[in-house]
Structure formats: C-alpha cells, structure tokens
Design an enzyme around this catalytic site. Structure first.
Site, PDB file in Angstrom:
ATOM      1  N   CYS A  52       0.817  -1.224   0.000  1.00  0.00           N
ATOM      2  CA  CYS A  52       0.000   0.000   0.000  1.00  0.00           C
ATOM      3  C   CYS A  52       0.849   1.271   0.000  1.00  0.00           C
ATOM      4  CB  CYS A  52      -0.954   0.007   1.190  1.00  0.00           C
ATOM      5  SG  CYS A  52      -0.167  -0.257   2.786  1.00  0.00           S
TER       6      CYS A  52
ATOM      7  N   HIS B 263      -1.754   7.196   3.223  1.00  0.00           N
ATOM      8  CA  HIS B 263      -0.295   7.132   3.321  1.00  0.00           C
ATOM      9  C   HIS B 263       0.302   8.277   2.503  1.00  0.00           C
ATOM     10  CE1 HIS B 263      -0.753   3.501   5.406  1.00  0.00           C
ATOM     11  NE2 HIS B 263      -0.254   2.619   4.546  1.00  0.00           N
TER      12      HIS B 263
END
Length: 360
Positions: free
Chosen positions: A160, A253
């Site tokens: 990710c 993120h």
C-alpha cells in the site's frame, strides 16, 4: 461484447481489508459477491455475527452480505470455488501458509487476486498497478504452465505504501529516474487498526513498521521490471532508500520523495506530465479507475491527508510541493488512500483490468 458479470468471493472477509472489499462490491457493476470465507472459527456464522463488535468501516455492513454464511477458507476451498469465477484474498496467516492456500485455489482453477504479500516477489506472479505495468499480466501464461492450470493463477497487488509515489515516478520515467529517497507517513489502518483499539497511537509517532522499509525498496523494482522468459526480471535502477513511519492518521499514506534525474526537466514540464498521465485503466474506462490517476495541487499546503485522500473515491493519487532540491534534483509530496487505492480498491481495479483483458 464481452461478459461483464462475474461471481466473486472474498477470502479473509472479516478483517479490515475484507470489510473494505465488502463495501466496494456492494454495488459493483461487474462483480457479484456470492461467497465469503474466513478462518475456521467463523465457519457457519453469518457475516453480521462474525464482525459484530469488529466492524471498522464508517459505513454500515452492506445488506447483501449481512446474512451470508461464512465458509472455512482452507477446509471449504472446493465449495467456495464452485460458487465463484475468481476470489479476492486478504488473509491474516503466516506467509508460507498463505502461499500454499493461494496456490491451492489457483490449482482448483480459480484465479486469485491477492492482497497479501506472500506471492508478491514470486517471479511469475504479476504485481499489477494497471496505470503503471499492465504488460506484466503476460507472465500469467507461464505461471499457468508451472501450476498446470487452464484458468487458475495468482496476481498480487503491491504494498500500500508504494502506491503513493510509484505512479508519480512512473509518469516521469523516461526522464531517467536514477536515485530516489522516500519517507512514508503511514496511517494506522495500514496495520488493520483504529484509534479505538490502538490508543497508543493517539498523539504519537512510531518510527518503525516491521518489514515496510524493505518492501518499499524492493517492490517498486519489480513493478518497474521487464517480462523475460516467463518471469518478471526486476529493474536494477533507480537506487531507492526508504524509511516508513506510523503516524496518528486513520487513513492515507503520504510520501515525501526526493528524486535524481538523468535528464534535467523543468518544474513545469514535470507537472504537465503528471496532469496528463493516463494509463491502461483509463483507456479501458474500468469502473474503479479514477478519471485522473495523478492530480497535482499548486497550493503550497496540499495534498493534505484529511482533505485529499478520498479524491476519485479514494482511487486517485495526489501530488504537491514540487521544488528543486540542493542534493537531489527535485522533491515532492504525494498521497494515496491506503485501504482504497493501496489495498482493496487497487485489487478490485486490478481484477477489472484482468477481466477486461481476458485473463479472467
């Protein structure tokens, strides 16, 4: 006109990523959820019973899955395969057990779209970001020969955290990306947690995520690699160094990236490349594809996690603060939603791509 209706299953349906899959498949135009599986302790429970007190999404449990009965991911593999055209796999198990489980499903002639890391570095398992490396799907033919299958195969979604910066670098790849230093600031949902169950993260930063630095340095090289003799040969450049930090954010993120280029380009040229970049997902007009893969903000304080992680339903990547750097050539900040673009959403997009291109 090709068939656009597929029956799909979720293996690992009760975890955070499995829950995200449930939401994404609720009204999907191509995919119908017909089977779910988890660990043996949940076998025979309805989905609502299994996730009671553990539902981590802000939206409620979809009605189409509430009363669906869970199978045992291992013991009921044959039954699950009989109900689906392919599966999404997001299980919490030791890597060797995951590798064995996913190969078992593949050998039962069921394509596996994996959210796990276990097979990401297997040479003939493609790790596909449809806007970046769609050509890697070619290795599926060689993988099927190795497995002895006609339909079954495994395709993996990448880590990710690399989703936040690999796309931005891919859009300027032809300028000669030679060196990259990146620091990622990663949300707690990447650990499958919420603030309610992880109070230690409130008002805190933890400068360690097990194995994440290494994944962030190795996985991009496979994404940028070439297909040769039925395997993916990782790229040998650029040099990448990464440091990954857990921050008190629910989702999203962020990456602070520094890049050295072989060919000097202006700031305006790089931004223009980002804004015009389109990939195979956009060409195919896949249901989950963002209209713009990359979005650049001119404002000096963007992207911001809370403001920008949901762009294009969480499937877009946002970039900002491009400026010259005294050590490298340029530095920038970029952001991706880790459980959407980075996990379940990116996996659904990969599956759409594999269906549209005839691999499923």
């Amino acid at each position: 006109m090709m068939n656009r209706h597929y029956k799909v299953g979720i293996v690992g349906a009760t975890g955070m990523v499995g829950q995200r899959f449930a939401l994404l498949l609720e009204n999907h135009p191509w995919f119908e959820l017909t089977a779910i599986a988890a660990s043996g302790r949940n076998k025979g429970k309805t989905y609502a019973e299994a996730v009671e007190g553990r539902w981590k999404m802000t939206r409620p449990i979809p009605e189409n899955i509430r009363s669906m009965v869970l199978l045992d991911a291992a013991a009921d593999a044959e039954e699950l395969v009989s109900k689906v055209d392919f599966i999404f796999c997001a299980v919490d198990m030791p890597k060797d057990e995951i590798r064995a489980l996913e190969e078992r499903y593949a050998k039962l002639e069921c394509p596996v779209c994996s959210n796990n890391s276990a097979h990401r570095l297997t040479p003939d398992v493609p790790m596909i970001i449809p806007e970046v490396n769609p050509q890697h799907a070619e290795v599926i033919h060689a993988q099927r020969k190795r497995l002895g299958t006609k339909r079954g195969f495994i395709a993996a979604k990448s880590n990710c955290s690399i989703q936040s910066y690999v796309g931005a670098l891919s859009a300027i790849w032809d300028l000669g990306v030679e060196e990259v230093a990146v620091c990622t600031y990663q949300a707690i949902s990447g650990a499958g947690k919420t603030f309610e169950v992880w109070p230690e993260m409130v008002d805190n930063v933890i400068p360690y995520i097990g194995g994440e630095d290494e994944k962030s340095e190795v996985e991009p090289m496979k994404v940028w690699g070439r297909v040769e003799n039925g395997v993916i040969v990782p790229a040998t450049s650029p040099k990448i160094t990464a440091q990954c930090i857990r921050v008190p954010v629910s989702d999203g993120h962020m990456a602070a990236a520094f890049v050295k280029l072989r060919e000097k380009a202006s700031k305006e040229e790089i931004i223009a490349r980002w804004r015009s970049y389109q990939g195979r997902a956009q060409e195919l007009k896949l249901p989950s594809a963002p209209e713009h893969f990359l979005t650049y903000f001119d404002e000096p304080d963007r992207p911001q996690t809370r403001l920008d992680r949901e762009i294009y339903g969480g499937m877009g990547v946002t970039i900002g603060r491009l400026r010259e750097d005294p050590v490298y050539d340029y530095k920038f900040v970029s952001l991706a939603h880790n459980t959407l673009r980075g996990a379940a959403g990116g996996n659904v997009l990969m599956a759409e791509f594999l269906c549209a291109e005839g691999y499923i």
